[in-house]
Every structure is written in structure tokens, then in C-alpha cells.
Enzyme design. Structure first.
Site, PDB file in Angstrom:
ATOM      1  N   HIS A  26      45.612  54.276  66.183  1.00 26.32           N
ATOM      2  CA  HIS A  26      44.181  54.039  66.039  1.00 26.32           C
ATOM      3  C   HIS A  26      43.600  54.902  64.920  1.00 26.32           C
ATOM      4  O   HIS A  26      42.829  54.432  64.089  1.00 26.32           O
ATOM      5  CB  HIS A  26      43.479  54.333  67.370  1.00 26.32           C
ATOM      6  CG  HIS A  26      44.005  53.500  68.499  1.00 26.32           C
ATOM      7  ND1 HIS A  26      43.276  52.497  69.089  1.00 26.32           N
ATOM      8  CD2 HIS A  26      45.203  53.512  69.144  1.00 26.32           C
ATOM      9  CE1 HIS A  26      43.994  51.925  70.050  1.00 26.32           C
ATOM     10  NE2 HIS A  26      45.162  52.531  70.099  1.00 26.32           N
ATOM     11  N   ASP A  55      36.290  52.532  67.471  1.00 20.37           N
ATOM     12  CA  ASP A  55      37.445  51.959  68.142  1.00 20.37           C
ATOM     13  C   ASP A  55      37.000  51.302  69.451  1.00 20.37           C
ATOM     14  O   ASP A  55      36.085  51.783  70.129  1.00 20.37           O
ATOM     15  CB  ASP A  55      38.462  53.064  68.439  1.00 20.37           C
ATOM     16  CG  ASP A  55      39.776  52.502  68.941  1.00 20.37           C
ATOM     17  OD1 ASP A  55      40.696  52.377  68.129  1.00 20.37           O
ATOM     18  OD2 ASP A  55      39.873  52.169  70.151  1.00 20.37           O
TER      19      ASP A  55
END
Ligand SMILES: *[C@@H]1O[C@H](CO)[C@@H](O)[C@H](O)[C@H]1NC(C)=O
Length: 426
Positions: A38, A143
């Protein structure tokens, strides 16, 4: 190309990321989940944004920013001094070694660091608040697992939120079909080989995911790190989400054959006067003409009190925010309760089960499932055409009368307000 864009950037900005006028049109803030795959994606994304001369702020814990920097490949993040790294503090977190005997291969040992990242909520909000005066627009790209951290951004009027998905649309769409309880066979892009999610996650990560707040009411869009070349049909499938529900409501209302006013609009933006990006929902082809004689579609702010107060209004389908509940109850109008978030699910219980002046459109437990047109039709007819509905309307009228009486000079509401005023002026 890299060198030349570097040169442009270093001419345009000083090392605080401010241009000469200290004011930007647009500033981007990236909020990654502190886990390698991520961190990496948003790091790469920052470079794309920077190449358009838009300042980028990358926000995480000091350790994870370092991790992202030392592991990035193909370019040296230090060579782009215009990424503003904000190293924010979180409390110390446990960092156990992976347990080779774990039942699943899911990296449970990183959960403490993910949980620690929830402490970024306040510093992230403070940072974005302070940036908000330096640009016309703050674009927060977070995210998909950092909803909790960015949730306060909805109150910053010149900020927009975009969710960044670091998994592909193909996989996301299969999770989505699971969630709305649609048998995958019914999907136009059904792939029989998709396995069940068994063994893919642990309960801790599922808890972490489900503890994230619903963000659909302050999400301005979704970004996928993928390409239409490989993920095209699945991107389209995901795109259908809201629109599909709206289509079901449209058809259900039409088939209920009841007269209706339908206010169809997105939730308020932070700045309601800024109409940038406000969506106009598409209704089925020819819909508005078809229902013209009995249905009215309103796309703007509606005079809800006037409508509820009108003698021909027999029912109100509502998300059950407390304002709408009070307005409907005091006007004696029964409610078809369709709660979305916050206090609404419990308000709906008060309406439907305690006061018995309404009914639920669907159970809260089924909140992620599509409410189909036949379900909508059934609820509307129950409220408008059945004895049960007549009784609800009668109870609503009685309640309204009781409430009006309580506001008489000697009624309990007046007495309590007067005693409060007496108390503060004593
Ligand atoms: C998407 O992920 C790949 C693999 O990590 C990476 O190379 C690419 O830069 C990412 N793109 C963006 C926009 O994050």
C-alpha cells in the site's frame, strides 16, 4: 523527462512546497495504509501527480515513510524534493515476528501497526485543516483501509476525498457481489473459478475493516491501480453500485402506483454552494415522462416541512436522521424507515417498533444488500394501502396531537422550556 519535470518543479516551488504566491489551485494529500504493498502504490502515485506540477503531501508514521522510501524501486524518492513527507506520531506498537504456525498465512503480526495507525486521525485532520488555507482545493487520496483516519476531512469545505484501491477491480467486484448478496451467477461477468473467501482473512483484519466508518456519503470518487485493458468490465461493474439502487427505487415507486415526490440528490457537500462534481443521477430512460401524472422527481433541496405538512401527504420514506424524524412525527406522517448511518438505524427502531408510526424498508443487518424494486413496491403499498398503514397513520396523528398539546401554555414541553429559562435567569 524526469530531469526536465524536476527542473520545472524546483523552479516553481520553494522547499516548503509553496509557489511564489504561496497559494495553489490544488494540493494533493496521500494517506497510505502502513503496509508495504500500500505504501508503495501511493508512493508511485505521488510521482504521477507531481509530474503535473501539483504539490504532494505524503502522510504516515516516520517508520513507514522511511520504509516506503528505502524500498521504492525504479526511482529515488529523495530526488524529488517536492514530495512533502509528514512524519506523524503514533503510540509505540508491538512488532512481533511472523508466526510460522499460524493457521492462515495472513500476516496477522502487522495488525498492531495497522491499529496504531488509527491514531493518525487527529494529526491528519489538523494537517489538512492547516493546508486548506494554502490552496483552493485539497484533494485527499486515502487508502481504502484508512477511512477511519480521514473521516474528519468531510468537514473541511475545500477538501475532496478519493479512495485509493490497491487491489484490482476484478477482485473488488467479487467482494462487492458477496456483500450485496447477489449470487455471482447472476452477474454478467461471473467467473465460476472464483474461490470462497475462506482462509483469505483473519477475524482481526475483518474487524479492522468493518470498524472503518461508512464513507460513501463523503466519497468523491475511487481510484484503482489497474488498467482498463485488463480490468475494464469489472471497473464498469463497480461503477454501477449507487446507480443500481436508484434504478430499483425508481421502478419500485412506479409499480407501487402511488403518487409520490422523490427528492433525488447526493448528501450535502461540505460547501453546499460549490456545485463542482455534484452528480446528477440517471433515471431509467423515459422515466420522468412515464410517471409524469403521479410522480414528481425533485433534484434540489426540497421544502420538506411544507410537503410533510400538506394534507395529501400520507407517508414519508426517509433515512431517519433525527431532524426528519421530528418533522415527520410532529406533522403526523408515518415513516418508511431506510437508515444509512450514525443514529439513524436506532431512530428507525424508535419509529417502527417503539412508537409504531412507521415500518422498516429493510433490516439494518441487510444494509449492504440491494433493496429490489419489488421490495420497494411492497413497503410503499404496505404504508399507503393496507390497514396496517391506516393504523400507523392514526397513531401518527394521535402522536402529533399529543405533541401539539405538550406545547400548549401548560403543556410539558412549555413547562420544561420555561423552567430552563427560569433556571438560567435566576
Ligand atoms: C501500481 O502498482 C504497481 C506495482 O506495485 C506499481 O509499479 C505502480 O507504480 C503502481 N501505480 C500507482 C499509480 O500507484
Amino acid at each position: 523527462m524526469k530531469t526536465s519535470s524536476n527542473q520545472i518543479l524546483s523552479m516553481a516551488f520553494d522547499d516548503q512546497g509553496n509557489n511564489k504566491n504561496n497559494f495553489h489551485q490544488t494540493v494533493v494529500v496521500l494517506v497510505p495504509l502502513p503496509a508495504q504493498g500500500h505504501l508503495n502504490q501511493l508512493m508511485h502515485f505521488s510521482r504521477i501527480i507531481l509530474s503535473h506540477n501539483i504539490p504532494v503531501h505524503y502522510v504516515c508514521t516516520a517508520k513507514h515513510i522511511l520504509q516506503a522510501k528505502v524500498r521504492v524501486q525504479g526511482w529515488n524518492p529523495n530526488s524529488i524534493s517536492n514530495i512533502h513527507f509528514h512524519e506523524l506520531q503514533v503510540p509505540p506498537f508491538a512488532s512481533p515476528t511472523p508466526n510460522p504456525n499460524d493457521e492462515t498465512k495472513f500476516p496477522s503480526h502487522i495488525i498492531p501497526s495497522l491499529v496504531a495507525s488509527t491514531h493518525l486521525r487527529e494529526p491528519v485532520a489538523a494537517l489538512i485543516q492547516s493546508l486548506s488555507s494554502t490552496a483552493r482545493k485539497i484533494i485527499v487520496i486515502y487508502d481504502s483501509l484508512m477511512k477511519y483516519v480521514v473521516q474528519d476531512v468531510q468537514h473541511i469545505s475545500n477538501a475532496e476525498n478519493y479512495i485509493f484501491n490497491s487491489i484490482c477491480a476484478f477482485t473488488t467486484s467479487t467482494f462487492y457481489l458477496d456483500r450485496i448478496g447477489k449470487p455471482p451467477q447472476e452477474s454478467s461477468v461471473f467467473i465460476p473459478e472464483v474461490p470462497s473467501v475462506e482462509g483469505c482473512f483473519t477475524t482481526e483484519i475483518i474487524d479492522f475493516v468493518t470498524s472503518q466508518p461508512e464513507i460513501s456519503n463523503f466519497n468523491d470518487g475511487s481510484i484503482y491501480n489497474t488498467t482498463r485493458v485488463i480490468d475494464g468490465p469489472y471497473l464498469d461493474l463497480i461503477d454501477l453500485v449507487d446507480e443500481e439502487q436508484i434504478k430499483e427505487i425508481a421502478i419500485g415507486l412506479e409499480q407501487s402506483k402511488q403518487k409520490f415526490i422523490w427528492v433525488i440528490r447526493d448528501a450535502d457537500k461540505g460547501d453546499i454552494f460549490d456545485e463542482d462534481g455534484v452528480r446528477r443521477h440517471e433515471l431509467p430512460n423515459g422515466y420522468e415522462e412515464r410517471v409524469e401524472r403521479f410522480g414528481l422527481v425533485v433534484r434540489d433541496w426540497a421544502p420538506q416541512l411544507d410537503i410533510l405538512n400538506h394534507p395529501s401527504t400520507g407517508g414519508f420514506m426517509s433515512h431517519c436522521g433525527w431532524n426528519s424524524c421530528i418533522e415527520s412525527i410532529t406533522m403526523g406522517v408515518p415513516v418508511a424507515a431506510w437508515p444509512m448511518h450514525s443514529d439513524q438505524p436506532r431512530n428507525s427502531v424508535l419509529i417502527a417498533h417503539v412508537l409504531k408510526v412507521g415500518l422498516a424498508v429493510r433490516d439494518w443487518a441487510q444494509r449492504n444488500e440491494l433493496v429490489t424494486a419489488p421490495d420497494i413496491e411492497k413497503v410503499v403499498r404496505r404504508l399507503m394501502e393496507t390497514n396496517e398503514g391506516v393504523e400507523m397513520r392514526q397513531r401518527a396523528t394521535n402522536l402529533k396531537d399529543d405533541i401539539l398539546r405538550s406545547m400548549d401554555e401548560v403543556g410539558i414541553s412549555s413547562v420544561e422550556i420555561n423552567s430552563f429559562i427560569a433556571h438560567i435567569t435566576r
